[in-house]
Design a protein around this motif. Sequence first.
Motif, PDB file in Angstrom:
ATOM      1  N   GLN A  85       0.825  -1.134  -0.271  1.00 27.06           N
ATOM      2  CA  GLN A  85       0.059  -0.414   0.150  1.00 27.06           C
ATOM      3  C   GLN A  85       0.309   1.483  -0.250  1.00 27.06           C
ATOM      4  O   GLN A  85       0.235   2.575  -0.864  1.00 27.06           O
ATOM      5  CB  GLN A  85      -0.816  -0.085   0.891  1.00 27.06           C
ATOM      6  N   ARG A  86       1.781   1.019   0.979  1.00 25.01           N
ATOM      7  CA  ARG A  86       2.829   2.403   0.694  1.00 25.01           C
ATOM      8  C   ARG A  86       4.261   2.343   1.991  1.00 25.01           C
ATOM      9  O   ARG A  86       4.374   1.452   2.822  1.00 25.01           O
ATOM     10  CB  ARG A  86       1.848   3.833   2.302  1.00 25.01           C
ATOM     11  N   TYR A  87       4.888   3.304   1.357  1.00 24.39           N
ATOM     12  CA  TYR A  87       6.074   2.960   1.622  1.00 24.39           C
ATOM     13  C   TYR A  87       6.210   5.259   2.060  1.00 24.39           C
ATOM     14  O   TYR A  87       6.563   5.451   0.206  1.00 24.39           O
ATOM     15  CB  TYR A  87       6.712   2.737   0.975  1.00 24.39           C
ATOM     16  N   ALA A  88       6.824   5.224   2.505  1.00 25.23           N
ATOM     17  CA  ALA A  88       7.640   6.599   2.701  1.00 25.23           C
ATOM     18  C   ALA A  88       8.681   6.841   3.522  1.00 25.23           C
ATOM     19  O   ALA A  88       8.701   6.022   4.700  1.00 25.23           O
ATOM     20  CB  ALA A  88       6.019   7.457   3.544  1.00 25.23           C
ATOM     21  N   TYR A  89       9.176   7.858   3.676  1.00 18.21           N
ATOM     22  CA  TYR A  89      10.769   8.105   4.374  1.00 18.21           C
ATOM     23  C   TYR A  89      11.064   9.606   4.031  1.00 18.21           C
ATOM     24  O   TYR A  89      10.750  10.216   3.313  1.00 18.21           O
ATOM     25  CB  TYR A  89      11.701   6.959   3.407  1.00 18.21           C
ATOM     26  N   ARG A  90      11.774   9.491   5.190  1.00 21.91           N
ATOM     27  CA  ARG A  90      12.010  10.932   5.753  1.00 21.91           C
ATOM     28  C   ARG A  90      13.313  10.997   5.301  1.00 21.91           C
ATOM     29  O   ARG A  90      14.255  10.415   6.246  1.00 21.91           O
ATOM     30  CB  ARG A  90      11.689  11.918   6.628  1.00 21.91           C
ATOM     31  N   ALA A  91      13.874  12.189   4.240  1.00 23.18           N
ATOM     32  CA  ALA A  91      15.429  12.551   4.361  1.00 23.18           C
ATOM     33  C   ALA A  91      15.789  13.478   6.012  1.00 23.18           C
ATOM     34  O   ALA A  91      15.374  13.981   6.521  1.00 23.18           O
ATOM     35  CB  ALA A  91      15.761  13.689   3.427  1.00 23.18           C
ATOM     36  N   ASP A  92      17.384  12.981   6.952  1.00 23.48           N
ATOM     37  CA  ASP A  92      17.273  13.339   7.668  1.00 23.48           C
ATOM     38  C   ASP A  92      18.682  14.172   7.849  1.00 23.48           C
ATOM     39  O   ASP A  92      18.787  14.907   7.661  1.00 23.48           O
ATOM     40  CB  ASP A  92      17.612  11.996   8.655  1.00 23.48           C
ATOM     41  N   GLU A  93      19.589  13.627   6.951  1.00 15.88           N
ATOM     42  CA  GLU A  93      20.809  14.655   6.710  1.00 15.88           C
ATOM     43  C   GLU A  93      21.134  14.621   5.041  1.00 15.88           C
ATOM     44  O   GLU A  93      20.844  13.417   3.949  1.00 15.88           O
ATOM     45  CB  GLU A  93      21.913  14.171   6.849  1.00 15.88           C
ATOM     46  N   THR A  94      21.435  15.116   4.412  1.00 14.95           N
ATOM     47  CA  THR A  94      21.651  15.785   3.048  1.00 14.95           C
ATOM     48  C   THR A  94      22.900  16.348   2.870  1.00 14.95           C
ATOM     49  O   THR A  94      23.527  17.154   3.219  1.00 14.95           O
ATOM     50  CB  THR A  94      20.651  15.797   2.023  1.00 14.95           C
ATOM     51  N   ASN A  95      23.223  16.021   1.662  1.00 17.36           N
ATOM     52  CA  ASN A  95      24.203  17.733   1.159  1.00 17.36           C
ATOM     53  C   ASN A  95      24.122  18.371  -0.169  1.00 17.36           C
ATOM     54  O   ASN A  95      24.213  19.249  -0.579  1.00 17.36           O
ATOM     55  CB  ASN A  95      25.740  16.939   0.283  1.00 17.36           C
ATOM     56  N   ALA A  96      22.970  17.978   0.097  1.00 16.06           N
ATOM     57  CA  ALA A  96      21.950  18.596  -1.602  1.00 16.06           C
ATOM     58  C   ALA A  96      21.264  19.961  -0.787  1.00 16.06           C
ATOM     59  O   ALA A  96      21.429  20.402  -0.055  1.00 16.06           O
ATOM     60  CB  ALA A  96      20.008  18.128  -1.783  1.00 16.06           C
ATOM     61  N   PRO A  97      22.328  21.113  -1.663  1.00 12.66           N
ATOM     62  CA  PRO A  97      21.838  22.538  -1.184  1.00 12.66           C
ATOM     63  C   PRO A  97      20.735  23.536  -1.180  1.00 12.66           C
ATOM     64  O   PRO A  97      20.263  22.550  -2.300  1.00 12.66           O
ATOM     65  CB  PRO A  97      22.966  23.113  -2.095  1.00 12.66           C
ATOM     66  N   GLY A  98      20.083  23.640   0.581  1.00 18.04           N
ATOM     67  CA  GLY A  98      19.059  24.715   0.166  1.00 18.04           C
ATOM     68  C   GLY A  98      17.758  24.417   0.537  1.00 18.04           C
ATOM     69  O   GLY A  98      17.302  24.479   1.376  1.00 18.04           O
ATOM     70  N   LEU A  99      18.233  22.807   0.412  1.00 21.73           N
ATOM     71  CA  LEU A  99      16.922  21.882   0.923  1.00 21.73           C
ATOM     72  C   LEU A  99      16.300  21.092   2.604  1.00 21.73           C
ATOM     73  O   LEU A  99      18.299  21.352   2.848  1.00 21.73           O
ATOM     74  CB  LEU A  99      17.284  20.203   0.704  1.00 21.73           C
ATOM     75  N   ARG A 100      15.988  21.756   2.951  1.00 20.11           N
ATOM     76  CA  ARG A 100      15.292  22.168   4.368  1.00 20.11           C
ATOM     77  C   ARG A 100      14.773  20.546   5.336  1.00 20.11           C
ATOM     78  O   ARG A 100      14.906  20.249   6.211  1.00 20.11           O
ATOM     79  CB  ARG A 100      14.768  23.255   4.954  1.00 20.11           C
ATOM     80  N   ALA A 101      13.564  20.311   4.182  1.00 17.54           N
ATOM     81  CA  ALA A 101      12.919  18.964   4.700  1.00 17.54           C
ATOM     82  C   ALA A 101      12.444  17.995   3.547  1.00 17.54           C
ATOM     83  O   ALA A 101      12.188  19.437   2.117  1.00 17.54           O
ATOM     84  CB  ALA A 101      11.686  19.602   5.810  1.00 17.54           C
ATOM     85  N   LEU A 102      12.569  17.221   3.685  1.00 19.09           N
ATOM     86  CA  LEU A 102      11.952  16.039   2.619  1.00 19.09           C
ATOM     87  C   LEU A 102      11.420  15.025   2.996  1.00 19.09           C
ATOM     88  O   LEU A 102      11.977  14.426   3.572  1.00 19.09           O
ATOM     89  CB  LEU A 102      13.196  16.047   1.861  1.00 19.09           C
ATOM     90  N   LEU A 103      10.014  14.698   2.128  1.00 20.80           N
ATOM     91  CA  LEU A 103       9.615  13.350   2.597  1.00 20.80           C
ATOM     92  C   LEU A 103       9.161  13.370   1.355  1.00 20.80           C
ATOM     93  O   LEU A 103       8.547  14.149   0.748  1.00 20.80           O
ATOM     94  CB  LEU A 103       8.258  13.391   3.882  1.00 20.80           C
ATOM     95  N   GLU A 104       9.086  11.977   0.973  1.00 19.07           N
ATOM     96  CA  GLU A 104       8.699  11.507  -0.423  1.00 19.07           C
ATOM     97  C   GLU A 104       7.619  10.185  -0.195  1.00 19.07           C
ATOM     98  O   GLU A 104       7.843   9.152   1.181  1.00 19.07           O
ATOM     99  CB  GLU A 104       9.770  10.559  -0.978  1.00 19.07           C
ATOM    100  N   GLU A 105       6.743   9.995  -0.658  1.00 17.96           N
ATOM    101  CA  GLU A 105       5.683   8.982  -0.265  1.00 17.96           C
ATOM    102  C   GLU A 105       5.766   7.851  -1.526  1.00 17.96           C
ATOM    103  O   GLU A 105       5.012   8.321  -2.900  1.00 17.96           O
ATOM    104  CB  GLU A 105       4.756   9.917   0.841  1.00 17.96           C
ATOM    105  N   TRP A 106       5.582   6.718  -2.025  1.00 20.13           N
ATOM    106  CA  TRP A 106       4.820   6.274  -2.760  1.00 20.13           C
ATOM    107  C   TRP A 106       3.763   5.098  -1.764  1.00 20.13           C
ATOM    108  O   TRP A 106       4.013   4.671  -0.886  1.00 20.13           O
ATOM    109  CB  TRP A 106       6.011   4.836  -2.994  1.00 20.13           C
ATOM    110  N   ARG A 107       2.772   5.434  -2.937  1.00 16.39           N
ATOM    111  CA  ARG A 107       0.919   5.138  -2.373  1.00 16.39           C
ATOM    112  C   ARG A 107       1.085   3.947  -3.676  1.00 16.39           C
ATOM    113  O   ARG A 107       1.208   3.935  -5.272  1.00 16.39           O
ATOM    114  CB  ARG A 107       0.028   6.611  -2.579  1.00 16.39           C
TER     115      ARG A 107
END
Length: 163
Positions: A85-107
């Motif tokens: 049904q669903r798979y979701a993950y949050r980025a906790d750390e990154t080297n991507a410039p400018g990114l403050r928060a990220l969550l991806e969800e696959w439904r």
Amino acid sequence: MALRRLRPVGLDFTEDAPVRLVFAARATAAPEAVYRALAEEVGGWPRWFRAVTLARPTRGGAGREIKLVGGVRFQETIMAADPGQRYAYRADETNAPGLRALLEEWRLTPAGSGTHVRWTFAADGPAPFRLALSAARPGLGHSFRTAVRTLDARLTGRRAADQ
């Protein structure tokens, strides 16, 4: 470039993020097979998602390490793992410039004998980052649709178009 910590967000971020990019595609494979490839066979992502060069589970499966083409890296926490049904993950750390928060969800929802796949890319960053991410929408959509086609071909034993 060193990894830096992002703002932790919950699953509701897919609904209220400053930038929400939502893409959909159809796979002929069953939702359970698509889910298995997403959540249980994490190391296989580079074989079907061209932007991913490394994917591996961390913390006993509670997290993931992801590397993308171009050198962007993420340390992630799995936020939802609902089989078929669903798979979701949050980025906790990154080297991507400018990114403050990220969550991806696959439904995943049944669609006839296949699966309707919906990917939500929810992010936050300063105004220039949000503008750039919105401008990248067509490319992200193309990357997603190609990934779903390639994954579907792998799961069903067919050859994907555009490979």
